[in-house]
Scaffold this active site. Structure first.
Site, PDB file in Angstrom:
ATOM      1  N   CYS A 125       0.835  -1.201   0.000  1.00 18.08           N
ATOM      2  CA  CYS A 125       0.000   0.000   0.000  1.00 18.08           C
ATOM      3  C   CYS A 125       0.872   1.254   0.000  1.00 18.08           C
ATOM      4  O   CYS A 125       0.624   2.192  -0.756  1.00 18.08           O
ATOM      5  CB  CYS A 125      -0.924  -0.004   1.222  1.00 18.08           C
ATOM      6  SG  CYS A 125      -2.129   1.348   1.236  1.00 18.08           S
ATOM      7  N   CYS A 208      -0.528   8.417   7.350  1.00 17.81           N
ATOM      8  CA  CYS A 208      -1.933   8.214   6.976  1.00 17.81           C
ATOM      9  C   CYS A 208      -2.778   7.984   8.235  1.00 17.81           C
ATOM     10  O   CYS A 208      -2.301   7.407   9.220  1.00 17.81           O
ATOM     11  CB  CYS A 208      -2.060   7.015   6.034  1.00 17.81           C
ATOM     12  SG  CYS A 208      -1.328   7.280   4.408  1.00 17.81           S
ATOM     13  N   CYS A 237       8.261   3.489   5.310  1.00 18.51           N
ATOM     14  CA  CYS A 237       7.294   3.221   4.249  1.00 18.51           C
ATOM     15  C   CYS A 237       7.971   2.933   2.911  1.00 18.51           C
ATOM     16  O   CYS A 237       7.308   2.577   1.944  1.00 18.51           O
ATOM     17  CB  CYS A 237       6.342   4.400   4.086  1.00 18.51           C
ATOM     18  SG  CYS A 237       7.173   5.922   3.601  1.00 18.51           S
TER      19      CYS A 237
END
Length: 247
Positions: A125, A208, A237
């Protein structure tokens, strides 16, 4: 044309870092401005350190470029800060979004919150929503400026002020490498810099909305990122993963 190989030798880069280690943050950003001009930009997550850094960068160059990645799943408070920052510094923030076809395909195949089901899913993601857009954002830059600090731990503990970023064929500059979190907090307060109100609710590190929580007293400052994952040294990330130069 933007460089595709390092413009500085390893010896030259070592000398640059030795000098900049002793310089002020303003001096570092002045070097960035003089060396890279308009091909340099700050890539900001609009966290506390990024807000402090852009305040200094803007003081050096009123036309300093400010970029950010909008994953489309950020907290409402972050979107409010986008607007506050634009008003304060009269800056035209450059937004980069994930490829919507890729997002649609990902959600159709895996669901909306599949990233909770294992690190590999979460990294997938992040790849769609952050890493790919970052590549597009950096594709025309000679240097990108970040708010990374050594006291954030993990691989960040050994960062240099200036590094060749082999993944993006440009230079990565970390003017706040020597700052502490307390220094950042004090600087933001003293200069009345707009910041994300979630910082006042126990969120030292922001990403997020579904992947960030407040931390408890005594927890590591990045403990609230992907808190369901067990490895405290894997809180990245993919944006700041270091790639070694090929020999």
């Amino acid at each position: 044309m933007r460089q595709t190989t390092p413009r500085f030798t390893e010896t030259e880069l070592a000398a640059i870092n030795e000098k900049l280690e002793a310089d002020s943050t303003e001096d570092i950003l002045q070097w960035v401005d003089e060396t890279f001009g308009n091909t340099a930009a700050q890539m900001s997550s609009f966290g506390l350190e990024d807000q402090a850094l852009f305040h200094i960068y803007w003081g050096v160059n009123k036309n300093a470029r400010l970029m950010t990645l909008d994953t489309l799943r950020l907290p409402t408070e972050t979107y409010s800060l986008f607007d506050q920052t634009k008003l304060r510094y009269k800056v035209d923030v450059e937004f980069f979004y994930p490829n919507m076809d890729s997002v649609a395909e990902m959600v159709k195949e895996k669901g909306n919150n599949f990233f909770y089901m294992g690190r590999a899913n979460r990294e997938f993601c992040c790849g769609v929503r952050k890493v790919e857009p970052l590549g597009r954002a950096l594709s025309t830059l000679g240097a990108w400026v970040t708010g990374l600090r050594r006291d954030q731990g993990m691989d960040r503990g050994s960062i240099n002020i200036v590094e060749w970023d082999a993944a993006h064929n440009n230079y990565k500059v970390n003017p706040l490498a020597n700052w502490s979190f307390d220094q950042v907090q004090s600087f933001v307060k003293e200069n009345e810099i707009p910041y994300n109100e979630l910082h006042d609710k126990g969120y030292p590190s922001l990403g997020c909305a579904p992947c960030t929580r407040a931390i408890e007293p005594g927890e590591d400052i990045r403990a609230g990122r992907w808190w369901w994952e067990g490895d405290p040294d894997a809180k990245e990330c993919g944006i700041h993963v270091v790639q070694a130069l090929e020999s």
